[in-house]
Design a protein around this motif. Sequence first.
Motif, PDB file in Angstrom:
ATOM      1  N   GLY A 214      -4.184  10.603  -3.289  1.00  0.00           N
ATOM      2  CA  GLY A 214      -5.244  11.457  -3.809  1.00  0.00           C
ATOM      3  C   GLY A 214      -6.604  10.772  -3.771  1.00  0.00           C
ATOM      4  O   GLY A 214      -6.735   9.600  -3.431  1.00  0.00           O
ATOM      5  N   ILE A 215      -7.602  11.515  -4.132  1.00  0.00           N
ATOM      6  CA  ILE A 215      -8.961  10.981  -4.192  1.00  0.00           C
ATOM      7  C   ILE A 215      -9.111  10.183  -5.486  1.00  0.00           C
ATOM      8  O   ILE A 215      -8.668  10.607  -6.546  1.00  0.00           O
ATOM      9  CB  ILE A 215      -9.987  12.129  -4.146  1.00  0.00           C
ATOM     10  CG1 ILE A 215      -9.859  12.869  -2.812  1.00  0.00           C
ATOM     11  CG2 ILE A 215     -11.394  11.603  -4.357  1.00  0.00           C
ATOM     12  CD1 ILE A 215     -10.744  14.087  -2.700  1.00  0.00           C
TER      13      ILE A 215
ATOM     14  N   THR B  28     -12.091   2.546  -7.958  1.00  0.00           N
ATOM     15  CA  THR B  28     -11.878   1.780  -6.731  1.00  0.00           C
ATOM     16  C   THR B  28     -12.593   0.438  -6.812  1.00  0.00           C
ATOM     17  O   THR B  28     -12.018  -0.607  -6.503  1.00  0.00           O
ATOM     18  CB  THR B  28     -12.381   2.579  -5.508  1.00  0.00           C
ATOM     19  OG1 THR B  28     -11.724   3.839  -5.480  1.00  0.00           O
ATOM     20  CG2 THR B  28     -12.125   1.818  -4.215  1.00  0.00           C
ATOM     21  N   ARG B  29     -13.849   0.440  -7.260  1.00  0.00           N
ATOM     22  CA  ARG B  29     -14.638  -0.793  -7.372  1.00  0.00           C
ATOM     23  C   ARG B  29     -13.997  -1.748  -8.391  1.00  0.00           C
ATOM     24  O   ARG B  29     -13.891  -2.943  -8.148  1.00  0.00           O
ATOM     25  CB  ARG B  29     -16.078  -0.476  -7.762  1.00  0.00           C
ATOM     26  CG  ARG B  29     -16.967  -1.695  -7.852  1.00  0.00           C
ATOM     27  CD  ARG B  29     -18.445  -1.391  -8.134  1.00  0.00           C
ATOM     28  NE  ARG B  29     -18.634  -0.464  -9.234  1.00  0.00           N
ATOM     29  CZ  ARG B  29     -19.007   0.815  -9.104  1.00  0.00           C
ATOM     30  NH1 ARG B  29     -19.254   1.307  -7.914  1.00  0.00           N
ATOM     31  NH2 ARG B  29     -19.156   1.586 -10.158  1.00  0.00           N
ATOM     32  N   THR B  30     -13.546  -1.221  -9.525  1.00  0.00           N
ATOM     33  CA  THR B  30     -12.922  -2.059 -10.547  1.00  0.00           C
ATOM     34  C   THR B  30     -11.635  -2.683 -10.034  1.00  0.00           C
ATOM     35  O   THR B  30     -11.364  -3.856 -10.298  1.00  0.00           O
ATOM     36  CB  THR B  30     -12.656  -1.233 -11.825  1.00  0.00           C
ATOM     37  OG1 THR B  30     -13.897  -0.738 -12.319  1.00  0.00           O
ATOM     38  CG2 THR B  30     -11.999  -2.079 -12.893  1.00  0.00           C
ATOM     39  N   LEU B  31     -10.860  -1.913  -9.288  1.00  0.00           N
ATOM     40  CA  LEU B  31      -9.618  -2.451  -8.730  1.00  0.00           C
ATOM     41  C   LEU B  31      -9.898  -3.564  -7.716  1.00  0.00           C
ATOM     42  O   LEU B  31      -9.144  -4.529  -7.620  1.00  0.00           O
ATOM     43  CB  LEU B  31      -8.794  -1.343  -8.082  1.00  0.00           C
ATOM     44  CG  LEU B  31      -8.177  -0.327  -9.056  1.00  0.00           C
ATOM     45  CD1 LEU B  31      -7.545   0.819  -8.280  1.00  0.00           C
ATOM     46  CD2 LEU B  31      -7.176  -0.997  -9.977  1.00  0.00           C
TER      47      LEU B  31
END
Length: 72
Positions: free
Chosen positions: A2-3, A9-12
């Motif tokens: 999924g989106i 995303t940046r934190t991961l």
Amino acid sequence: MGIEHPDITRTLKTGYPNLAERPELFGTDFRGNEILVGDSVVIDTETGEMCLEQDLEDFLVEVKGFVFKIAD
């Protein structure tokens, strides 16, 4: 797949942001928004009220009651 929100995303990828690196709080503006050290501000010397320079027109209209118009 999924989106995913870009912040997730940046934190991961990079981990949580270092809150110690956050600029120091200078005060709050006429709307209660934070003003940080290094921000360009305009201060009413009579009342101590301040606003970000980019919000000066809003401050003059909302707080001081100024009216902007074209001279005719």
